[in-house]
Structures are given as structure tokens and as C-alpha cells.
Design an enzyme around this catalytic site. Sequence first.
Site, mmCIF file in Angstrom:
data_model
loop_
_atom_site.group_PDB
_atom_site.id
_atom_site.type_symbol
_atom_site.label_atom_id
_atom_site.label_comp_id
_atom_site.label_asym_id
_atom_site.label_seq_id
_atom_site.Cartn_x
_atom_site.Cartn_y
_atom_site.Cartn_z
ATOM 1 N N GLU A 158 37.606 23.033 10.370
ATOM 2 C CA GLU A 158 37.199 22.622 9.018
ATOM 3 C C GLU A 158 37.303 23.778 8.039
ATOM 4 O OE1 GLU A 158 33.496 19.922 9.176
ATOM 5 O OE2 GLU A 158 33.565 20.935 11.102
ATOM 6 N N SER B 76 24.765 21.431 16.042
ATOM 7 C CA SER B 76 23.934 21.059 14.910
ATOM 8 C C SER B 76 22.512 21.538 15.176
ATOM 9 C CB SER B 76 23.959 19.537 14.748
ATOM 10 O OG SER B 76 22.780 19.099 14.095
ATOM 11 N N LYS C 43 25.773 17.170 18.989
ATOM 12 C CA LYS C 43 26.940 17.494 18.168
ATOM 13 C C LYS C 43 27.744 18.700 18.666
ATOM 14 C CE LYS C 43 28.069 15.689 14.909
ATOM 15 N NZ LYS C 43 27.652 15.873 13.509
ATOM 16 N N HIS D 145 51.434 7.322 6.966
ATOM 17 C CA HIS D 145 50.277 6.755 6.232
ATOM 18 C C HIS D 145 49.037 6.724 7.110
ATOM 19 C CE1 HIS D 145 53.297 5.151 3.346
ATOM 20 N NE2 HIS D 145 53.992 4.950 4.461
#
Length: 485
Positions: free
Chosen positions: A318, A305, A311, A184
Site C-alpha cells: 500500500e 491491526s 488482520k 477492465h
Amino acid sequence: MADPSTADSALSGPENPRASASASQSVSSNATWGGVFDGATDKRVERFSESVSYDRRLFEHDIRGSVAHSRMLASVGVLTSDEQSQIEAGLTMIGLEIQAGQFEFRQELEDVHMNIERALIDKIGDVGRKLHTGRSRNDQVSTDFRMWVRTEIDRLDGLLKDVQRAFVGRCATDEGVVLPGYTHLQRAQPVLAAHYWLAYCEKLERDRGRLADCRRRVNQLPLGTAALAGTTIPIDRQMVADDLGFEGLVANSLDSSSDRDFALEFCSCLSVIAVHLSGWAEEWVLWSTTEFGFLKPPQAFCTGSSIMPQKINPDVLELIRGKSARVIGSLQSLLVLTKGLPLAYNRDLQEDKERVFDAADTVTACLELAAPLVAGAELRRESIASRLDHGYLDATTLMEHLIKLGVPQRTAHETIGKLVGVAMQRGVRLADLEVQEFTSACDKLDESVYEVLGVDRAIEAFRSVGSTHPDRVAEQEAVWRERLS
Ligand code: ARG
């Protein structure tokens, strides 16, 4: 309205069938089925129904299949051996021309199969008109496509193995590293990092098994089942199967012509791979956050970024997670495409290839990046270790200690639950509780609790086969090294 003849101008060049077709005259001269037709096909229909813009990918298999077919026709006496030699030489030459980018695919010839056949006739004359004896494009398409899928399966197996090797390689790199295991997404029990890596090896092994199983059904020869009912020509299908490396013959010609199970199965295997990769990618995206602080993906696989200078984004992970959507989408498309189709061949089936090509290409690209990503990432050992004491990862081990002292599981569960509650309230570890707190919770407990508390001791306490005990994990690692060698 835009002029349809210029709509493809951005896609010009000899490799683009649409471009070459739009450059050609407005009247089509498709002589393949010219006999019964008294006029030309509407240009719009040609554009709408062509498949050569994508099924040209099958050209090597189409040529190989036609060569085998011609050899068989010669062996049963339909072709003379001289005719067969001319056909084989012509087809070989066409293959070389396509490879060299010197072949002009014509949209008005619809697909790769008719383009190659027409080129053969143009090259060697009337002998070429005999090649299509005893077969139809229905069995030809299916044969070529099955050969393509078969090749892809073998290639994908190698790529899956590369990723497995990368995971096994990490076991040595991360030797002794303990990670919190989650259920979980809540801290649950401690596990060795190697246990994590080998878990992914298992998933990918099942993926390989599924592909191998699928391959057996892919590898059945449809050629010679012809349009839907077979042929009256005395062909020898087994000879073609042997020549092309098929394990058996598709038994029923009606089934053969309509069957796309092999494509469905293949895309379903690809979807499961994509789902596995996406779960792993998600895990690593989480692990590379500041909040987790477990993992540094290789910088070459991250991007920055345009506005936030600090970043370092795990874009490749992803995208691997995201690309599963299109693979699953392809499977979905194929299921909807084939649902409700009556026997036997229906033109709808032409829509299958792009979906299968895209699914295979997408999974290939993901696997090719997964291997170096897995190998190149770095576990942030200190950051992981500094918080291993959070989350009561040793609570279950303590409960099992109590069971081994003779307390029923449900009672032990409740007792340890209460102790965890006390520790939580004080903001300390279980190992920080006083011995009296243990003994008053259960008179079977004594000083020996401290021998099982703490993450490292908890790891050592595991016993069962398949568990995260260092010896069990080392055994598994050895099995994997052997298997992948
Ligand atoms: N281009 C078609 C395909 O790929 C060829 C099918 C030929 N069969 C037919 N009956 N039109 O499916």
C-alpha cells in the site's frame, strides 16, 4: 512570538547547520561578496535562503569538481603546481572531515559550495582564494548536481535490475501456474503466471532505458560556463570534462546557467517508475484479499491491526502504491518551479534539490523493498486453480477456432457470445454444453470444439509472438535470464 533563535533546538547537533547558526552571533560576516555591501545580511534572510541543510549531500561531488577545476587551472597556468597541490590536499582533507562528521556547516555561508571554499581558505590561506577563478556557483551547482544525478541513475539501474531478477526468479517458482488475465478488471483470457512476471520485467526495462537516455543529457559538463556569459580566463573545459567523466560540454553558457531539464527528466523517469510500481502494488493488494485469494505476501512485509487480531495487512504494498504520489508531486513542483523563469540563473532554482533528492530517495526505498517482496510472495495455487473455470476465459479461443473454420470474425463473435449467454444462464462452463448446442449455433462447429475448450487448452492454442503460449513464454524467460546474467 517564539524566539527564532530557539526554534531549531530540537534539531541540535553538529550536523545541523540551523543549530550551529542559531548558536552563533546575530551579525553575519559573509565575506564572499563583502566588498560592495556595507553591512551584514539579516539573520532572517540567512535562515530563509540557506540551502546547506540539504545541499550538503553534494559535498563529495563538490570536492571532486573543485579538484578537477584546480588541476585544469594549473594546467593552463592560472595556478602553480604547488598551489594546486595545496588546494587538492586541503579539499581532500575537508572531504574526510565531512565524512567523519567533524565538519561544521555554517548557515551563514548559505550552501555546501561556500562552506567548503571557506573551509579551504581557513585551512590553506590565501591560495584557497584562487580556487573560484573562472567559475561561478551557478555552473558549480549544476555540475555537482549533475554528478549526483548521474550516480543515482547508475544506482537505480542496479535496483531496477534486482527487481527484474526477482520477477524472472518467480517464473521457475510458479512454473505451469495459469492465472486469469484481466481487462477492465474483468476476467478476460488465461495467461501463464510467468507471463505476468515478464510483463513487469518489460516495464522496468523501459524504465532503465529511459534513465540511460536521460543520463546522456545529464552527463554534459556545465563547469566553465561561469555565471551566465562564460569567462575571460583561458580555461580548458574539455580537460575538466575528461577528468570528471562527462561525455560533452554544455555548449551555451546562458542555457547552462538556467537549465534544469536534467532534473525534470530525471524526476519524470522516477515518476514513471513510481507509477509502474504502484500499479503492481495495487494488483498485489487486490490479489492478497480474501475475495481474490491469489497471493500471500511474505509476512515480514505485512503488519497487523491494533484492534482486529486476525488482520494481516499488506502495508508495504500500500505504501509503495501511495509513495508514487510524492514522486509525482516532486515532478510537478519542478515543472511549476521552472515554468516562466527568464534566462539565466534565478534563485528559485535552489528549490530544485530537495524535490529531486526526495523523489530519488523514495523510489530507491520502494525498489529496495519490491525485490524481496516479489521474491518472497507465494501464489495460492489451489485457490487460483479452483476458480479458473469461472469467467469464460476460453471464449475468445473458441471464437478464434470458429474464425479458423472460415467464419468472419464479427459473425464468430456474435455466435460465441450467444453460446456464453446460454452457458451463463445455466451456470455451466462452455465445455459443459452439449455438442448439439454448438452445432446448432453454427454448422461449422463439431466435436472438435472440446479440443480448444478449458483453460489449459486455451493456453496451448495461443500462437503469436509475444503471446502467453508456454513455448513463447519460455523463450522470453530465456531471453531475460540471459539479459540479466
Ligand atoms: N545556493 C544556491 C543554489 O543552490 C547557489 C546559487 C548561487 N548563485 C547565485 N547567483 N546566488 O542555487
